[in-house]
Design a protein around this motif. Structure first.
Motif, PDB file in Angstrom:
ATOM      1  N   ALA A  21       0.821  -1.213   0.000  1.00  0.00           N
ATOM      2  CA  ALA A  21       0.000   0.000   0.000  1.00  0.00           C
ATOM      3  C   ALA A  21       0.855   1.263   0.000  1.00  0.00           C
ATOM      4  O   ALA A  21       0.328   2.369  -0.125  1.00  0.00           O
ATOM      5  CB  ALA A  21      -0.929   0.001   1.215  1.00  0.00           C
ATOM      6  N   ALA A  23       2.400   2.389   2.563  1.00  0.00           N
ATOM      7  CA  ALA A  23       2.132   3.062   3.831  1.00  0.00           C
ATOM      8  C   ALA A  23       3.418   3.270   4.628  1.00  0.00           C
ATOM      9  O   ALA A  23       4.341   2.459   4.562  1.00  0.00           O
ATOM     10  CB  ALA A  23       1.149   2.234   4.662  1.00  0.00           C
ATOM     11  N   THR A 128      -7.164   8.055  17.879  1.00  0.00           N
ATOM     12  CA  THR A 128      -6.998   9.313  17.145  1.00  0.00           C
ATOM     13  C   THR A 128      -6.275  10.380  17.970  1.00  0.00           C
ATOM     14  O   THR A 128      -5.840  11.385  17.425  1.00  0.00           O
ATOM     15  CB  THR A 128      -8.353   9.861  16.657  1.00  0.00           C
ATOM     16  N   ALA A 149      -4.890   6.881  11.274  1.00  0.00           N
ATOM     17  CA  ALA A 149      -5.645   7.115  10.029  1.00  0.00           C
ATOM     18  C   ALA A 149      -5.239   6.120   8.950  1.00  0.00           C
ATOM     19  O   ALA A 149      -6.083   5.666   8.165  1.00  0.00           O
ATOM     20  CB  ALA A 149      -5.435   8.537   9.534  1.00  0.00           C
ATOM     21  N   VAL A 150      -3.972   5.744   8.919  1.00  0.00           N
ATOM     22  CA  VAL A 150      -3.501   4.758   7.947  1.00  0.00           C
ATOM     23  C   VAL A 150      -4.110   3.399   8.258  1.00  0.00           C
ATOM     24  O   VAL A 150      -4.599   2.691   7.367  1.00  0.00           O
ATOM     25  CB  VAL A 150      -1.952   4.687   7.939  1.00  0.00           C
ATOM     26  N   ALA A 152      -6.915   2.805   9.859  1.00  0.00           N
ATOM     27  CA  ALA A 152      -8.342   2.866   9.546  1.00  0.00           C
ATOM     28  C   ALA A 152      -8.582   2.766   8.042  1.00  0.00           C
ATOM     29  O   ALA A 152      -9.471   2.040   7.593  1.00  0.00           O
ATOM     30  CB  ALA A 152      -8.952   4.154  10.104  1.00  0.00           C
ATOM     31  N   GLU A 153      -7.767   3.480   7.268  1.00  0.00           N
ATOM     32  CA  GLU A 153      -7.933   3.457   5.816  1.00  0.00           C
ATOM     33  C   GLU A 153      -7.685   2.061   5.244  1.00  0.00           C
ATOM     34  O   GLU A 153      -8.470   1.559   4.438  1.00  0.00           O
ATOM     35  CB  GLU A 153      -6.977   4.460   5.167  1.00  0.00           C
ATOM     36  N   LEU A 154      -6.604   1.412   5.671  1.00  0.00           N
ATOM     37  CA  LEU A 154      -6.241   0.118   5.094  1.00  0.00           C
ATOM     38  C   LEU A 154      -7.149  -1.028   5.537  1.00  0.00           C
ATOM     39  O   LEU A 154      -7.255  -2.036   4.851  1.00  0.00           O
ATOM     40  CB  LEU A 154      -4.779  -0.218   5.406  1.00  0.00           C
ATOM     41  N   THR A 155      -7.807  -0.879   6.682  1.00  0.00           N
ATOM     42  CA  THR A 155      -8.702  -1.932   7.164  1.00  0.00           C
ATOM     43  C   THR A 155     -10.170  -1.598   6.904  1.00  0.00           C
ATOM     44  O   THR A 155     -11.038  -2.437   7.157  1.00  0.00           O
ATOM     45  CB  THR A 155      -8.520  -2.169   8.680  1.00  0.00           C
ATOM     46  N   GLY A 156     -10.442  -0.371   6.458  1.00  0.00           N
ATOM     47  CA  GLY A 156     -11.827   0.049   6.283  1.00  0.00           C
ATOM     48  C   GLY A 156     -12.526   0.225   7.609  1.00  0.00           C
ATOM     49  O   GLY A 156     -13.750   0.127   7.700  1.00  0.00           O
ATOM     50  N   THR A 159     -14.281   4.323  13.375  1.00  0.00           N
ATOM     51  CA  THR A 159     -13.730   4.712  14.667  1.00  0.00           C
ATOM     52  C   THR A 159     -14.887   4.983  15.601  1.00  0.00           C
ATOM     53  O   THR A 159     -15.821   5.723  15.248  1.00  0.00           O
ATOM     54  CB  THR A 159     -12.850   5.967  14.503  1.00  0.00           C
TER      55      THR A 159
END
Length: 164
Positions: A21, A23, A128, A149-150, A152-156, A159
């Motif tokens: 990704a 990341a 956060t 945030a990374v 959360a984004e990569l796992t969908g 929060t």
């Protein structure tokens, strides 16, 4: 043309997914002590990181569907809050064998990243408040540090306040 990512020597599905990704992350390896009573607390102690910044990955069943909860090792999972966060009614901890089979990881090394089957994921809202947090990198004795945030984004992940 996209560059092909080579699998890292000794990489786990989590670190391979992060690398693929693009990341930003840092790995932290430590000697795992099988006699330690808590995987998460052991990781925090070994890395010299506050237990509020080290998050454990728990697999629960919400209305019969496996769901991942990522909460600080300093706290515990509020099952009712987890169910609410994913629009469910009832949550219970998943059978450890089902969690291992579905994620492809062993207990104490379950990562929210690179799981065999993508599961709904909820990240505790306290994450956060930190620039970076640590989660399992996919095996006991290996953590990955990254921005919430990374993760959360990569796992969908959604929060929500799911820890107590």
């Amino acid at each position: 043309m996209a560059k092909k990512q080579k699998k890292q020597s000794g990489g786990t599905p989590a670190t391979v997914a992060l690398t693929a990704a693009g990341a930003a992350f840092t790995t932290h390896a430590y000697e795992h002590d099988p006699a330690h009573p808590s995987y998460g607390e052991e990781a925090a102690e070994a890395m010299g990181v506050s237990p509020d910044r080290v998050f454990k990955t728990l697999v629960a069943e919400v209305d019969g569907r496996l769901t991942v909860a990522v909460v600080p090792v300093s706290g515990s999972l509020d099952l009712k809050a987890l169910a609410t966060a994913v629009g469910g009614k009832k949550a219970a901890m998943a059978d450890p064998a089902a969690a291992e089979r579905t994620t492809g990881y062993v207990r104490g090394g379950i990562s929210p990243l690179g799981q065999r089957k993508a599961l709904p994921t909820v990240l505790d809202a306290s994450a956060t408040g930190h620039p970076t947090i640590c989660v399992s990198a996919g095996r006991r004795g290996l953590e990955v540090e990254l921005a919430p945030a990374v993760l959360a984004e990569l796992t969908g992940a959604v929060t929500a306040p799911i820890a107590r």
